[in-house]
Design a protein around this motif. Structure first.
Motif, PDB file in Angstrom:
ATOM      1  N   ARG A  43      35.661  57.130  -5.566  1.00 23.34           N
ATOM      2  CA  ARG A  43      34.317  57.728  -5.621  1.00 23.34           C
ATOM      3  C   ARG A  43      34.414  59.173  -6.081  1.00 23.34           C
ATOM      4  NH1 ARG A  43      31.043  59.873  -0.504  1.00 23.34           N
ATOM      5  NH2 ARG A  43      29.329  60.732  -1.678  1.00 23.34           N
ATOM      6  N   PRO A  44      33.545  59.597  -7.007  1.00 20.02           N
ATOM      7  CA  PRO A  44      33.559  61.006  -7.403  1.00 20.02           C
ATOM      8  C   PRO A  44      33.091  61.872  -6.242  1.00 20.02           C
ATOM      9  CG  PRO A  44      31.705  59.873  -8.402  1.00 20.02           C
ATOM     10  CD  PRO A  44      32.532  58.825  -7.709  1.00 20.02           C
ATOM     11  N   THR A  45      33.821  62.941  -5.950  1.00 22.35           N
ATOM     12  CA  THR A  45      33.460  63.779  -4.816  1.00 22.35           C
ATOM     13  C   THR A  45      33.279  65.237  -5.208  1.00 22.35           C
ATOM     14  OG1 THR A  45      35.775  64.056  -4.267  1.00 22.35           O
ATOM     15  CG2 THR A  45      34.601  62.312  -3.117  1.00 22.35           C
ATOM     16  N   ALA A  46      33.457  65.595  -6.444  1.00 23.31           N
ATOM     17  CA  ALA A  46      33.312  66.991  -6.854  1.00 23.31           C
ATOM     18  C   ALA A  46      32.595  67.051  -8.191  1.00 23.31           C
ATOM     19  CB  ALA A  46      34.681  67.651  -6.966  1.00 23.31           C
ATOM     20  N   PRO A  47      31.852  68.114  -8.431  1.00 30.49           N
ATOM     21  CA  PRO A  47      31.178  68.247  -9.716  1.00 30.49           C
ATOM     22  C   PRO A  47      32.169  68.457 -10.851  1.00 30.49           C
ATOM     23  CG  PRO A  47      30.873  70.205  -8.382  1.00 30.49           C
ATOM     24  CD  PRO A  47      31.589  69.206  -7.522  1.00 30.49           C
ATOM     25  N   GLU A  48      31.666  68.310 -12.052  1.00 26.78           N
ATOM     26  CA  GLU A  48      32.529  68.455 -13.220  1.00 26.78           C
ATOM     27  C   GLU A  48      33.130  69.854 -13.297  1.00 26.78           C
ATOM     28  OE1 GLU A  48      29.699  69.304 -16.888  1.00 26.78           O
ATOM     29  OE2 GLU A  48      28.970  67.665 -15.643  1.00 26.78           O
ATOM     30  N   PRO A  49      34.315  69.973 -13.873  1.00 24.61           N
ATOM     31  CA  PRO A  49      34.942  71.288 -13.996  1.00 24.61           C
ATOM     32  C   PRO A  49      34.108  72.207 -14.881  1.00 24.61           C
ATOM     33  CG  PRO A  49      36.424  69.529 -14.734  1.00 24.61           C
ATOM     34  CD  PRO A  49      35.112  68.908 -14.427  1.00 24.61           C
ATOM     35  N   GLY A  50      34.269  73.501 -14.674  1.00 27.39           N
ATOM     36  CA  GLY A  50      33.613  74.470 -15.533  1.00 27.39           C
ATOM     37  C   GLY A  50      32.316  75.017 -14.969  1.00 27.39           C
ATOM     38  N   ILE A  51      31.858  74.505 -13.839  1.00 29.02           N
ATOM     39  CA  ILE A  51      30.645  75.032 -13.231  1.00 29.02           C
ATOM     40  C   ILE A  51      31.053  76.184 -12.330  1.00 29.02           C
ATOM     41  CG2 ILE A  51      28.732  74.512 -11.684  1.00 29.02           C
ATOM     42  CD1 ILE A  51      28.773  71.701 -12.902  1.00 29.02           C
ATOM     43  N   PRO A  52      30.433  77.345 -12.473  1.00 32.31           N
ATOM     44  CA  PRO A  52      30.900  78.536 -11.771  1.00 32.31           C
ATOM     45  C   PRO A  52      30.759  78.439 -10.261  1.00 32.31           C
ATOM     46  CG  PRO A  52      28.782  78.948 -12.782  1.00 32.31           C
ATOM     47  CD  PRO A  52      29.227  77.590 -13.248  1.00 32.31           C
ATOM     48  N   ALA A  53      31.566  79.209  -9.555  1.00 33.33           N
ATOM     49  CA  ALA A  53      31.486  79.283  -8.103  1.00 33.33           C
ATOM     50  C   ALA A  53      30.174  79.942  -7.700  1.00 33.33           C
ATOM     51  CB  ALA A  53      32.666  80.070  -7.555  1.00 33.33           C
ATOM     52  N   ALA A  54      29.693  79.612  -6.516  1.00 35.09           N
ATOM     53  CA  ALA A  54      28.399  80.104  -6.063  1.00 35.09           C
ATOM     54  C   ALA A  54      28.447  81.561  -5.637  1.00 35.09           C
ATOM     55  CB  ALA A  54      27.899  79.244  -4.905  1.00 35.09           C
ATOM     56  N   GLY A  55      29.590  82.066  -5.273  1.00 30.82           N
ATOM     57  CA  GLY A  55      29.683  83.447  -4.803  1.00 30.82           C
ATOM     58  C   GLY A  55      29.645  83.519  -3.289  1.00 30.82           C
ATOM     59  N   ASP A  56      30.031  84.646  -2.768  1.00 33.13           N
ATOM     60  CA  ASP A  56      30.115  84.856  -1.331  1.00 33.13           C
ATOM     61  C   ASP A  56      28.738  85.205  -0.781  1.00 33.13           C
ATOM     62  OD1 ASP A  56      30.859  85.415   1.250  1.00 33.13           O
ATOM     63  OD2 ASP A  56      32.068  87.164   0.755  1.00 33.13           O
ATOM     64  N   MET A  57      28.267  84.436   0.188  1.00 34.02           N
ATOM     65  CA  MET A  57      26.955  84.652   0.794  1.00 34.02           C
ATOM     66  C   MET A  57      27.088  85.259   2.196  1.00 34.02           C
ATOM     67  SD  MET A  57      24.591  83.661  -1.350  1.00 34.02           S
ATOM     68  CE  MET A  57      23.184  83.444  -0.289  1.00 34.02           C
ATOM     69  N   THR A  58      28.279  85.760   2.549  1.00 30.31           N
ATOM     70  CA  THR A  58      28.497  86.337   3.869  1.00 30.31           C
ATOM     71  C   THR A  58      27.446  87.410   4.153  1.00 30.31           C
ATOM     72  OG1 THR A  58      30.857  85.905   3.712  1.00 30.31           O
ATOM     73  CG2 THR A  58      30.169  87.514   5.364  1.00 30.31           C
ATOM     74  N   GLY A  59      26.828  87.329   5.306  1.00 27.73           N
ATOM     75  CA  GLY A  59      25.826  88.311   5.697  1.00 27.73           C
ATOM     76  C   GLY A  59      24.423  88.024   5.192  1.00 27.73           C
ATOM     77  N   ASP A 106      19.138  76.647  -6.242  1.00 31.68           N
ATOM     78  CA  ASP A 106      19.576  75.487  -7.024  1.00 31.68           C
ATOM     79  C   ASP A 106      20.702  74.802  -6.276  1.00 31.68           C
ATOM     80  OD1 ASP A 106      18.284  75.495  -9.873  1.00 31.68           O
ATOM     81  OD2 ASP A 106      18.712  77.590  -9.400  1.00 31.68           O
ATOM     82  N   TYR A 107      20.701  73.479  -6.339  1.00 40.32           N
ATOM     83  CA  TYR A 107      21.719  72.664  -5.678  1.00 40.32           C
ATOM     84  C   TYR A 107      22.448  71.831  -6.718  1.00 40.32           C
ATOM     85  CZ  TYR A 107      18.513  73.425  -1.723  1.00 40.32           C
ATOM     86  OH  TYR A 107      17.692  73.965  -0.772  1.00 40.32           O
ATOM     87  N   LEU A 108      23.753  71.724  -6.586  1.00 35.03           N
ATOM     88  CA  LEU A 108      24.539  70.785  -7.379  1.00 35.03           C
ATOM     89  C   LEU A 108      25.291  69.904  -6.389  1.00 35.03           C
ATOM     90  CD1 LEU A 108      25.742  69.582  -9.916  1.00 35.03           C
ATOM     91  CD2 LEU A 108      27.418  71.448  -9.936  1.00 35.03           C
ATOM     92  N   ASP A 109      24.824  68.669  -6.262  1.00 34.04           N
ATOM     93  CA  ASP A 109      25.434  67.724  -5.345  1.00 34.04           C
ATOM     94  C   ASP A 109      26.838  67.358  -5.835  1.00 34.04           C
ATOM     95  OD1 ASP A 109      24.686  65.712  -3.037  1.00 34.04           O
ATOM     96  OD2 ASP A 109      25.807  64.588  -4.542  1.00 34.04           O
ATOM     97  N   ASP A 110      27.708  67.042  -4.898  1.00 32.23           N
ATOM     98  CA  ASP A 110      29.078  66.670  -5.254  1.00 32.23           C
ATOM     99  C   ASP A 110      29.140  65.433  -6.145  1.00 32.23           C
ATOM    100  OD1 ASP A 110      30.165  68.814  -3.908  1.00 32.23           O
ATOM    101  OD2 ASP A 110      30.694  67.660  -2.115  1.00 32.23           O
ATOM    102  N   LEU A 111      28.070  64.656  -6.195  1.00 33.54           N
ATOM    103  CA  LEU A 111      28.033  63.492  -7.082  1.00 33.54           C
ATOM    104  C   LEU A 111      27.578  63.854  -8.492  1.00 33.54           C
ATOM    105  CD1 LEU A 111      26.573  60.850  -4.645  1.00 33.54           C
ATOM    106  CD2 LEU A 111      28.946  61.172  -5.351  1.00 33.54           C
ATOM    107  N   GLY A 112      27.133  65.125  -8.673  1.00 37.60           N
ATOM    108  CA  GLY A 112      26.813  65.585 -10.015  1.00 37.60           C
ATOM    109  C   GLY A 112      25.345  65.742 -10.326  1.00 37.60           C
ATOM    110  N   PHE A 113      24.431  65.472  -9.394  1.00 34.78           N
ATOM    111  CA  PHE A 113      23.026  65.674  -9.734  1.00 34.78           C
ATOM    112  C   PHE A 113      22.528  67.019  -9.214  1.00 34.78           C
ATOM    113  CE2 PHE A 113      22.703  63.360  -5.703  1.00 34.78           C
ATOM    114  CZ  PHE A 113      21.770  64.097  -5.015  1.00 34.78           C
TER     115      PHE A 113
END
Length: 134
Positions: A43-59, A106-113
């Motif tokens: 089962r695919p569990t991660a989005p496709e490569p090349g999508i940037p990291a979301a960044g640190d939301m600490t605080g 914006d949300y990117l589900d681990d299945l790619g949608f």
């Protein structure tokens, strides 16, 4: 799923979210996700490569568990840019990454949608739900 749970698209979607035990097969991006009601092998569990990291939301005041008014949807936004949704008591119904830009989320589900929502004041609105910090 059996016909009695999928008379139309809306009831099929409701069954998928609230009665996953009735889902016989689910295909995303042309690949099986569920088969005979259980996770499909490979089962695919991660989005496709090349999508940037979301960044640190600490605080961020937007990190935490958000709950809709009917206690059906629980959406946890974590400081590392991940989200985890429980719907209708079904844990991990949706998991993936999120980004906040102003009032838009914006949300990117681990299945790619992809999905999106909007903060209206201090309430996030997503998929027809208005939530409060739990």
């Amino acid at each position: 799923m059996p016909d009695e749970f999928a008379a139309d698209a809306a009831s099929a979607q409701a069954t998928l979210l609230t009665r996953p035990d009735q889902v016989r097969a689910l295909v995303a991006a042309g690949k099986p996700v569920l088969w005979a009601g259980v996770d499909a092998p490979d089962r695919p569990t991660a989005p496709e490569p090349g999508i940037p990291a979301a960044g640190d939301m600490t605080g961020s005041p937007r990190v935490g568990v958000w709950i809709d008014r009917n206690d059906f949807l629980h959406q946890e936004l974590t400081a590392d840019g991940r989200y985890d949704e429980t719907r209708g008591g079904r844990p991990h119904a949706y998991e993936g990454r999120y980004w906040i830009d102003g009032d838009r989320i914006d949300y990117l589900d681990d299945l790619g949608f992809w999905a999106f929502g909007e903060f209206q004041g201090e309430e996030p609105h997503h998929a027809g739900y208005a939530m409060r910090l739990g």
